[in-house]
Design a protein around this motif. Structure first.
Motif, PDB file in Angstrom:
ATOM      1  N   GLN A  99       0.826  -1.222   0.000  1.00 11.67           N
ATOM      2  CA  GLN A  99       0.000   0.000   0.000  1.00 11.67           C
ATOM      3  C   GLN A  99       0.855   1.265   0.000  1.00 11.67           C
ATOM      4  N   VAL A 100       1.980   1.209   0.728  1.00 11.60           N
ATOM      5  CA  VAL A 100       2.881   2.368   0.692  1.00 11.60           C
ATOM      6  C   VAL A 100       3.421   2.472  -0.718  1.00 11.60           C
ATOM      7  N   ARG A 101       3.682   1.320  -1.184  1.00  8.25           N
ATOM      8  CA  ARG A 101       4.481   0.934  -2.325  1.00  8.25           C
ATOM      9  C   ARG A 101       5.961   1.016  -2.000  1.00  8.25           C
ATOM     10  N   ILE A 102       6.320  -0.027  -1.230  1.00 10.85           N
ATOM     11  CA  ILE A 102       7.734  -0.297  -1.027  1.00 10.85           C
ATOM     12  C   ILE A 102       8.081  -1.305  -2.104  1.00 10.85           C
ATOM     13  N   LEU A 103       8.662  -0.801  -3.165  1.00  5.69           N
ATOM     14  CA  LEU A 103       8.941  -1.638  -4.329  1.00  5.69           C
ATOM     15  C   LEU A 103      10.247  -2.394  -4.121  1.00  5.69           C
ATOM     16  N   THR A 104      10.200  -3.713  -4.299  1.00  2.00           N
ATOM     17  CA  THR A 104      11.415  -4.523  -4.127  1.00  2.00           C
ATOM     18  C   THR A 104      11.699  -5.292  -5.410  1.00  2.00           C
TER      19      THR A 104
END
Ligand code: ASP
Ligand code: MG
Length: 413
Positions: A99-104
């Motif tokens: 939801q934050v968009r912690i993209l990994t």
């Protein structure tokens, strides 16, 4: 008014009572006017419980499904903490990694953070919300849930602090700071007021397991001031920062680190010619075995001995590889020993102070400890010794470098 990222580990959110206590603490910062982003771990034991559940179903579940499962632990605590804050009249919202968009990247169970979209977080902070983010998780570019590896919530907190340019990243845990050495080994071990990123990395990689190493690396790279604090006791904790930002004159030695997870391999009668070191360590690397300390002596006439250490769990495999290599290069013998340990003195101050090595060797000699191998870096001197002398060595060094005493220039920090 500052922007603070606060991370609470599993023991700090282990049950409802503690979650309520955490909410009290967060509320106090809010009352003081700070903007707060909270990162939580799963309740202590929860991640292990989930792993067991998975293995009850399937011996080797796919990493993708493991991540879907393991990420649930942190989602529970984000919601409960947000509720506890709301109950106190503090506006709060929970967010999971996606939801934050912690993209990994897509390496499930050990993903690396690529990018954090801070737009939503900034908007929520501006609207006066405390944001409670699930640690240890993110999402890959296809929307699959990923996790960052055990202890990964520290990394989430530091990464968020870096992305948001927070004033400080506070890691709340069950110890009140970083110590000069393990207090279980040395009674006089002392909490450090400040330590540099570099020193913390050396201490963390050798057994002072207060922080995930990756989190410290990340903090150093992006210069995020990190503070380790006790969740439920008052106190300043330990500030981990850049060397030139420490407020006092740096003491020569910050602490004594040690590691029992070492085993030693020696290959004797190695021909002294170009390419031999590569011939020995190449196959070890190909077998994915990490090598720590390496020593090769000057050849007496045409042969030399070559010694290196690996983690104990890798010893058998390494020995197998080495026996094969020994045949290929006509070495005479392979020996192994897993009853060794590594002790290191760590401190950025040793860059400008000569004589640290000789003081270390003298302190060990005085208690009759034989040094088997020595390696140095700019801020660290390590020795390999017999494991049974480890605690004696740590105590002797701690006292020789006067670490139980608060340095005068630090008392005001
Ligand atoms: N819950 C995860 C673990 O136990 C992540 C963390 O606590 O940092 O490893
Ligand atoms: Mg944890």
């Amino acid at each position: 008014m500052s922007l603070i990222v606060q991370k609470f580990g599993g023991t700090s959110v282990a049950d409802i009572e503690r979650i309520e206590q955490v909410a009290d603490k967060v509320a106090r910062f809010r009352d003081d006017g700070d903007s707060v982003v909270v990162v939580v771990s799963a309740m202590s034991g929860e991640t292990n419980r989930l792993i067991e559940l998975a293995h009850d179903v399937q011996e080797r579940p796919t990493p993708r499904e493991m991540d879907v499962l393991l990420s649930t632990g942190e989602q529970v605590t984000t919601a409960l903490l947000s509720m506890a804050l709301n109950k106190r009249g503090v506006k709060a919202k929970s967010y999971n990694g996606g939801q934050v968009r912690i993209l990994t990247d897509d390496s499930h169970t050990k993903a690396r953070i690529r990018e954090i979209d801070d737009s939503r977080l900034h908007a929520e902070l501006e609207a006066g919300y405390v944001i409670v983010v699930a640690g240890f998780q993110g999402v890959d570019e296809h929307g699959n849930i990923t996790t960052l590896g055990r202890g990964g919530s520290d990394t989430t907190a530091v990464a968020l602090a870096a992305a948001l340019k927070a004033d400080e990243c506070q890691i709340y845990t069950d110890v009140d700071g970083v110590y000069t050495t393990d207090p279980r080994v040395v009674d006089g071990a002392r909490r450090l007021n400040q330590v540099t990123f570099e020193e913390m990395l050396e201490m963390a990689s050798m057994g002072s397991r207060v922080l995930q190493i990756r989190a410290v690396e990340f903090a150093g790279k992006y210069n995020v001031p990190l503070r380790v604090l006790h969740s439920f006791q008052e106190g300043p904790g330990t500030l981990i920062t850049l060397e030139d930002q420490t407020k006092m004159e740096t003491p020569t030695i910050a602490g004594i680190a040690f590691n029992r997870d070492e085993a030693k391999l020696t290959i004797l009668g190695v021909p002294d010619m170009p390419g031999v070191a590569h011939h020995i360590l190449g196959p070890i690397g190909e077998a994915n075995i990490e090598v720590d300390v390496i020593v090769q002596n000057v050849a007496d006439d045409k042969t030399t001995d070559f010694t290196f250490t690996v983690g104990r769990g890798d010893l058998d495999r390494a020995e197998e590889v080495l026996n094969k290599v020994a045949g290929e290069i006509n070495a005479t013998e392979v020996r192994s020993d897993n009853k060794i340990a590594k002790v290191s003195v760590v401190g950025v101050g040793m860059r400008s102070h000569a004589g640290v090595a000789s003081q270390m060797f003298a302190a060990l000699a005085e208690v009759g400890i034989n040094i088997q191998m020595i390696t140095t870096s700019e801020i660290k001197i390590s020795v390999i010794i017999e494991e049974k002398f480890l605690e004696l060595a740590v105590r002797a060094l701690h006292s020789s470098f006067g670490l139980e005493k608060e340095p005068e220039n630090e008392s005001a920090a």
